[in-house]
Design an enzyme around this catalytic site. Structure first.
Site, PDB file in Angstrom:
ATOM      1  N   HIS A   1       0.992  -1.087  -0.171  1.00 13.43           N
ATOM      2  CA  HIS A   1       0.084   0.055  -0.050  1.00 13.43           C
ATOM      3  C   HIS A   1       0.936   1.342  -0.074  1.00 13.43           C
ATOM      4  O   HIS A   1       1.780   1.085   0.038  1.00 13.43           O
ATOM      5  CB  HIS A   1      -1.013  -0.043   1.134  1.00 13.43           C
ATOM      6  CG  HIS A   1      -0.359  -0.138   2.535  1.00 13.43           C
ATOM      7  ND1 HIS A   1      -0.201  -0.978   3.218  1.00 13.43           N
ATOM      8  CD2 HIS A   1       0.337   0.809   3.376  1.00 13.43           C
ATOM      9  CE1 HIS A   1       0.513  -0.756   4.231  1.00 13.43           C
ATOM     10  NE2 HIS A   1       0.781   0.375   4.266  1.00 13.43           N
TER      11      HIS A   1
HETATM   12  C1  T46 Z   1       2.870   0.563   7.108  1.00 11.41           C
HETATM   13  C2  T46 Z   1       3.358  -0.626   7.514  1.00 11.41           C
HETATM   14  C3  T46 Z   1       4.838  -0.314   7.838  1.00 11.41           C
HETATM   15  C4  T46 Z   1      -5.159  -0.291  12.870  1.00 11.41           C
HETATM   16  O1  T46 Z   1      -6.417  -0.900  13.277  1.00 11.41           O
HETATM   17  N1  T46 Z   1      -4.185   0.534  13.368  1.00 11.41           N
HETATM   18  C5  T46 Z   1      -2.792   0.945  13.285  1.00 11.41           C
HETATM   19  O2  T46 Z   1      -2.366   1.938  13.523  1.00 11.41           O
HETATM   20  C6  T46 Z   1      -2.489   0.028  12.130  1.00 11.41           C
HETATM   21  C7  T46 Z   1      -1.072   0.455  11.606  1.00 11.41           C
HETATM   22  C8  T46 Z   1      -3.349  -0.887  11.633  1.00 11.41           C
HETATM   23  N2  T46 Z   1      -4.513  -1.358  11.813  1.00 11.41           N
HETATM   24  C9  T46 Z   1      -5.202  -2.287  11.369  1.00 11.41           C
HETATM   25  C10 T46 Z   1      -5.542  -2.309   9.735  1.00 11.41           C
HETATM   26  C11 T46 Z   1      -5.573  -3.663   9.204  1.00 11.41           C
HETATM   27  O3  T46 Z   1      -6.757  -4.199   9.625  1.00 11.41           O
HETATM   28  O4  T46 Z   1      -4.345  -3.396  11.595  1.00 11.41           O
HETATM   29  C12 T46 Z   1      -4.583  -4.505  10.260  1.00 11.41           C
HETATM   30  C13 T46 Z   1      -3.089  -4.666   9.818  1.00 11.41           C
HETATM   31  O5  T46 Z   1      -2.866  -3.442   9.085  1.00 11.41           O
HETATM   32  P1  T46 Z   1      -2.185  -3.460   7.926  1.00 11.41           P
HETATM   33  O6  T46 Z   1      -2.397  -4.694   6.913  1.00 11.41           O
HETATM   34  O7  T46 Z   1      -2.042  -2.140   7.146  1.00 11.41           O
HETATM   35  O8  T46 Z   1      -0.602  -3.947   8.125  1.00 11.41           O
HETATM   36  P2  T46 Z   1       0.897  -3.675   7.317  1.00 11.41           P
HETATM   37  O9  T46 Z   1       1.811  -4.506   8.019  1.00 11.41           O
HETATM   38  O10 T46 Z   1       0.863  -4.210   6.092  1.00 11.41           O
HETATM   39  O11 T46 Z   1       1.165  -2.304   7.286  1.00 11.41           O
HETATM   40  C14 T46 Z   1       1.508  -1.586   8.673  1.00 11.41           C
HETATM   41  C15 T46 Z   1       0.876  -0.271   8.587  1.00 11.41           C
HETATM   42  O12 T46 Z   1      -0.687  -0.149   8.380  1.00 11.41           O
HETATM   43  C16 T46 Z   1       1.329   0.920   7.518  1.00 11.41           C
HETATM   44  O13 T46 Z   1       0.915   1.914   7.557  1.00 11.41           O
HETATM   45  O14 T46 Z   1       3.359   1.635   6.620  1.00 11.41           O
HETATM   46  O15 T46 Z   1       2.770  -1.344   8.627  1.00 11.41           O
END
Ligand code: T46
Length: 133
Positions: free
Chosen positions: A46
């Protein structure tokens, strides 16, 4: 890659990342960390419209691939807790756990906001073209 200033002696080290400094050009509104991730897992896929972040691998080894949507793609290995990688907005990121159970600590400029995410690569490219126009 930013080197977080700090102190070290024979008992170990301390790294410091202060808001609105040369290491961190924003105030920190949110801190989160990813852990318990198996080796070889890919996360990310993303970009953010506005969010700025500093990524620090506080344990292990993680490869971060950044794509600016204009042809510049680079991969950086984070394996030293003294270093932080600044990732600005409009950057597509892919994060690979090179070592299982590595811990990725993230200092973020904004509270969590799902509407700031672009999770489709073609939408990201369209966003970049819109920004240029
Ligand atoms: C990034 C990389 C390095 C939340 O509810 N609150 C939060 O602060 C975060 C970070 C995530 N979430 C929820 C959203 C999704 O349902 O946790 C779940 C997993 O998030 P995501 O799929 O976006 O995780 P990553 O590891 O792909 O990405 C994260 C960050 O979202 C992103 O901003 O830059 O870590």
């Amino acid at each position: 890659m930013q080197c977080c200033p700090g102190r070290s002696d024979s008992d170990g080290a301390i790294c410091v990342a202060e808001g609105m400094s040369s290491v961190l050009p924003f105030e920190i509104k949110r801190v989160y960390y990813s852990y318990g991730v198996k080796e070889g897992i890919l996360r990310g896929f993303h970009a953010h419209k506005k969010l700025q972040q500093l990524l620090i691998c506080v344990y292990g080894s993680i490869e971060v691939t950044l794509d600016d949507g204009r042809g510049m793609i680079e991969s950086i290995i984070l394996d030293n807790p003294a270093n932080g990688l600044y990732v600005g907005p409009s950057t597509w990121r892919t994060i690979k756990w090179l070592k299982g159970n590595s811990v990725l600590l993230v200092l973020a400029s904004e509270h969590y906001d799902e509407s700031d995410y672009i999770r489709d690569y073609n939408n990201f490219l369209a966003w970049r073209i819109k920004q240029e126009g």
